[in-house]
Design an enzyme around this catalytic site. Sequence first.
Site, PDB file in Angstrom:
ATOM      1  N   LYS A 131      -4.620   7.416  15.918  1.00  0.00           N
ATOM      2  CA  LYS A 131      -4.227   8.379  14.887  1.00  0.00           C
ATOM      3  C   LYS A 131      -4.269   9.822  15.408  1.00  0.00           C
ATOM      4  CE  LYS A 131      -3.218   5.477  11.624  1.00  0.00           C
ATOM      5  NZ  LYS A 131      -1.827   5.357  11.111  1.00  0.00           N
ATOM      6  N   GLY A 189       0.770  -1.236   0.000  1.00  0.00           N
ATOM      7  CA  GLY A 189       0.000   0.000   0.000  1.00  0.00           C
ATOM      8  C   GLY A 189       0.808   1.297   0.000  1.00  0.00           C
ATOM      9  N   TYR A 204      -9.011   2.980  16.564  1.00  0.00           N
ATOM     10  CA  TYR A 204      -8.126   3.473  15.494  1.00  0.00           C
ATOM     11  C   TYR A 204      -7.997   5.003  15.578  1.00  0.00           C
ATOM     12  CZ  TYR A 204      -6.474   4.177  10.639  1.00  0.00           C
ATOM     13  OH  TYR A 204      -5.757   4.526   9.518  1.00  0.00           O
TER      14      TYR A 204
HETATM   15  N1  NAD Z   1      -5.584   3.078   3.041  1.00  0.00           N
HETATM   16  C1  NAD Z   1      -6.288   4.027   3.652  1.00  0.00           C
HETATM   17  O1  NAD Z   1      -7.453   4.294   3.284  1.00  0.00           O
HETATM   18  C2  NAD Z   1      -5.671   4.801   4.789  1.00  0.00           C
HETATM   19  C3  NAD Z   1      -6.330   5.960   5.233  1.00  0.00           C
HETATM   20  C4  NAD Z   1      -5.778   6.691   6.282  1.00  0.00           C
HETATM   21  C5  NAD Z   1      -4.599   6.285   6.861  1.00  0.00           C
HETATM   22  N2  NAD Z   1      -3.979   5.151   6.422  1.00  0.00           N
HETATM   23  C6  NAD Z   1      -2.741   4.765   7.087  1.00  0.00           C
HETATM   24  O2  NAD Z   1      -1.734   4.545   6.122  1.00  0.00           O
HETATM   25  C7  NAD Z   1      -0.766   3.634   6.639  1.00  0.00           C
HETATM   26  C8  NAD Z   1      -0.492   2.548   5.615  1.00  0.00           C
HETATM   27  O3  NAD Z   1      -1.691   1.799   5.420  1.00  0.00           O
HETATM   28  P1  NAD Z   1      -2.048   1.063   4.043  1.00  0.00           P
HETATM   29  O4  NAD Z   1      -3.384   1.541   3.652  1.00  0.00           O
HETATM   30  O5  NAD Z   1      -0.920   1.135   3.093  1.00  0.00           O
HETATM   31  O6  NAD Z   1      -2.255  -0.439   4.599  1.00  0.00           O
HETATM   32  P2  NAD Z   1      -1.580  -1.834   4.187  1.00  0.00           P
HETATM   33  O7  NAD Z   1      -2.281  -2.842   5.015  1.00  0.00           O
HETATM   34  O8  NAD Z   1      -1.585  -1.994   2.714  1.00  0.00           O
HETATM   35  O9  NAD Z   1      -0.077  -1.663   4.670  1.00  0.00           O
HETATM   36  C9  NAD Z   1       0.285  -1.635   6.029  1.00  0.00           C
HETATM   37  C10 NAD Z   1       1.654  -2.253   6.176  1.00  0.00           C
HETATM   38  O10 NAD Z   1       2.039  -2.149   7.557  1.00  0.00           O
HETATM   39  C11 NAD Z   1       2.692  -3.363   7.889  1.00  0.00           C
HETATM   40  N3  NAD Z   1       2.688  -3.602   9.310  1.00  0.00           N
HETATM   41  C12 NAD Z   1       1.637  -3.930  10.109  1.00  0.00           C
HETATM   42  N4  NAD Z   1       2.052  -4.170  11.356  1.00  0.00           N
HETATM   43  C13 NAD Z   1       3.397  -3.989  11.368  1.00  0.00           C
HETATM   44  C14 NAD Z   1       4.402  -4.079  12.369  1.00  0.00           C
HETATM   45  N5  NAD Z   1       4.104  -4.447  13.609  1.00  0.00           N
HETATM   46  N6  NAD Z   1       5.676  -3.793  12.023  1.00  0.00           N
HETATM   47  C15 NAD Z   1       5.987  -3.444  10.759  1.00  0.00           C
HETATM   48  N7  NAD Z   1       5.090  -3.353   9.766  1.00  0.00           N
HETATM   49  C16 NAD Z   1       3.802  -3.619  10.075  1.00  0.00           C
HETATM   50  C17 NAD Z   1       1.913  -4.425   7.117  1.00  0.00           C
HETATM   51  O11 NAD Z   1       2.648  -5.644   7.000  1.00  0.00           O
HETATM   52  C18 NAD Z   1       1.686  -3.735   5.801  1.00  0.00           C
HETATM   53  O12 NAD Z   1       2.715  -3.998   4.884  1.00  0.00           O
HETATM   54  C19 NAD Z   1      -1.339   3.109   7.964  1.00  0.00           C
HETATM   55  O13 NAD Z   1      -0.742   3.795   9.035  1.00  0.00           O
HETATM   56  C20 NAD Z   1      -2.815   3.455   7.848  1.00  0.00           C
HETATM   57  O14 NAD Z   1      -3.419   3.592   9.112  1.00  0.00           O
HETATM   58  C21 NAD Z   1      -4.493   4.406   5.402  1.00  0.00           C
END
Ligand code: NAD
Length: 265
Positions: free
Chosen positions: A158, A17, A154
Amino acid sequence: MGRMAGKVALVTGAASGIGRACALVLAREGARVFAADVDDDGLAGTCALAGGEPAMAAIRLDVTSEAAWAEAVGEVERRAGVLHALVNNAGLCIAAPLLETTTEVWRRQQAVNLDGVFFGTRAALPLLAQAGGAAIVNVSSVAGLTGVPGLSAYCATKGGVRLFTKAVALECAAARIGVRVNSVHPGAIETPIWAKMQSDGRLDPGSNSVEDLMAGTREAAAHATPLGFPGAPEDIAEGVLYLCSDSARFVTGAELVIDGGVFAA
Ligand SMILES: NC(=O)c1ccc[n+]([C@@H]2O[C@H](COP(=O)([O-])OP(=O)(O)OC[C@H]3O[C@@H](n4cnc5c(N)ncnc54)[C@H](O)[C@@H]3O)[C@@H](O)[C@H]2O)c1
């Protein structure tokens, strides 16, 4: 010349992601990137997309472990000698109404989303401070700016990241160590987190297929977003690149909202 030429960056959650996109965009702009995650296969995929070393190296890092952080920062120092950018992006989202939120689910999200940012910032700051100009970018969420029903645990993590960022930004500014600290607040970005959030934070959707879960969220996100479509990981990565680069030399303690207009309403 790339906007990160000659710089070294460490990105957490880089196997998937938004983290993967951040790692690739920083590498595209010339940074030497250390891509960190607990997902070895995903990390290998990210590194392959960047053409492997020296542009990008994988580091296994569980952000909830203080010891793992010490090792990871030590490895960056041994191999690169310097660190200019830390992107604290690893995150976990588990949707549940408050009365169904178990203590375990509360703590798991706190551990990754908030402890992870604290451990990473504290572990990397001494090395960042030696760089003569460095940046920390913490990936929060629009759910760190406003309440979302069904996401109370969550939102708590955040919102914590948002104010932790501002406090550390002011400490670093007062200490004149040349480290800027900012947060990024994505809206709905199409990544596997959409499927995981409905499945206890894991990519294990039970009777629903991952694609069904993604399709349902994609439609809801498009409706809820003023621009009419969900964002892509690269939309966030370009903002992270700006905050990491020297273009943002006067930007610290700021919150960059990238959400297709949701927060304007
Ligand atoms: N996708 C959305 O809509 C969205 C919106 C707001 C915020 N975010 C934030 O963006 C960030 C990335 O999320 P994403 O959407 O790419 O999700 P994703 O699930 O695709 O990626 C998250 C990554 O974090 C890794 N991870 C989880 N626990 C871990 C740990 N203990 N140590 C190391 N790595 C770990 C996972 O293996 C994964 O590769 C997050 O902080 C999420 O809260 C995402």
